[in-house]
Enzyme design. Structure first.
Site, PDB file in Angstrom:
ATOM      1  CG  HIS A  43      -1.881  -1.167   1.187  1.00  0.00           C
ATOM      2  ND1 HIS A  43      -2.974  -1.217   0.346  1.00  0.00           N
ATOM      3  CD2 HIS A  43      -1.889  -2.326   1.881  1.00  0.00           C
ATOM      4  CE1 HIS A  43      -3.610  -2.364   0.522  1.00  0.00           C
ATOM      5  NE2 HIS A  43      -2.976  -3.056   1.450  1.00  0.00           N
ATOM      6  NE  ARG A  52      -2.242   2.774  -7.243  1.00  0.00           N
ATOM      7  CZ  ARG A  52      -2.910   3.329  -6.232  1.00  0.00           C
ATOM      8  NH1 ARG A  52      -2.592   4.513  -5.785  1.00  0.00           N
ATOM      9  NH2 ARG A  52      -3.907   2.710  -5.652  1.00  0.00           N
ATOM     10  N   GLY A  74     -11.835  -3.932  -3.386  1.00  0.00           N
ATOM     11  CA  GLY A  74     -10.452  -4.080  -2.923  1.00  0.00           C
ATOM     12  C   GLY A  74      -9.909  -2.765  -2.416  1.00  0.00           C
ATOM     13  CD  GLU A 125     -17.765 -14.395   1.554  1.00  0.00           C
ATOM     14  OE1 GLU A 125     -17.566 -13.516   2.424  1.00  0.00           O
ATOM     15  OE2 GLU A 125     -17.157 -15.478   1.521  1.00  0.00           O
ATOM     16  CD  GLU A 138      -3.918   0.020  -8.000  1.00  0.00           C
ATOM     17  OE1 GLU A 138      -2.995  -0.233  -8.783  1.00  0.00           O
ATOM     18  OE2 GLU A 138      -3.789   0.034  -6.781  1.00  0.00           O
ATOM     19  CD  GLU A 147      -4.684  -7.581  -6.021  1.00  0.00           C
ATOM     20  OE1 GLU A 147      -5.588  -7.260  -5.242  1.00  0.00           O
ATOM     21  OE2 GLU A 147      -3.818  -6.776  -6.405  1.00  0.00           O
TER      22      GLU A 147
END
Length: 188
Positions: A43, A52, A74, A125, A138, A147
């Site tokens: 992170h 970015r 995410g 979920e 992202e 991912e």
């Protein structure tokens, strides 16, 4: 030694079967991914990447309209959820299965974001109580489609995104730089 060989044989057999099952591999990847992104190292790198961050800021500002409902798929540290809230979203769902979402919740509260619901769960979920206008995400890595990105985006699109809703980013370009191993560096 015999016991070690037997254990390796059993584990090898199981690993081979696991690797052939996309559904089980998806679960394993989710578990590994949750642990990997619970630490701040990844992170910090993303937050420090000003190109970015500015690109996401511009994309979210262009896509989110006043009154929209947004899902940040995410969320990590919550940066994209905060951007969506600032861009005018009425409600933002910040989703992440990793514990880092607890940090996002603290940062959001400290900065006065009151329209963000933090949901610690796998996105598959999650169910929104209203139609979602925009999904931001992202979930990129150095292999582009990491991912479980494709599976997660298709699932959230099909289940919660309203007809005509937007996904940011909605397309990708992959750049490949050809390289050649120098002959002196080859190992026989």
């Amino acid at each position: 030694v015999i016991l070690t060989r037997a254990v390796r044989a059993v584990l090898g057999f199981g690993a081979e079967r696991l690797a052939r099952n996309d559904w089980l591999m998806g679960i394993v990847y989710d578990l590994i991914n949750g642990e990997q992104f619970s630490t701040l190292g990844h992170h910090e790198e993303m937050l420090a990447d000003t190109v970015r961050v500015e690109a996401y800021q511009q994309g979210i500002t262009n896509a989110v309209n006043e009154g929209d409902v947004v899902v940040d798929l995410g969320t990590g540290t919550g940066l994209l959820a905060f951007m969506a809230s600032t861009a005018g979203a009425t409600k933002v769902y910040a989703l992440d299965h990793a514990d880092v979402i607890l940090l996002a919740k603290d940062v959001g509260a400290e900065n006065g974001f009151t329209n963000i619901d933090y949901v610690q769960a796998n996105s598959r979920e999650f169910n929104a109580t209203e139609p979602v206008d925009v999904v931001v995400h992202e979930q990129l890595n150095d292999e582009l489609f990491g991912e479980n990105m494709i599976e997660n985006l298709l699932d959230i699109r099909d289940r919660v995104l309203r007809d005509g809703g937007r996904i940011v980013p909605g397309r990708f370009r992959l750049f490949v730089e050809p390289v050649r191993l120098h002959q002196d560096h080859r190992v026989p």
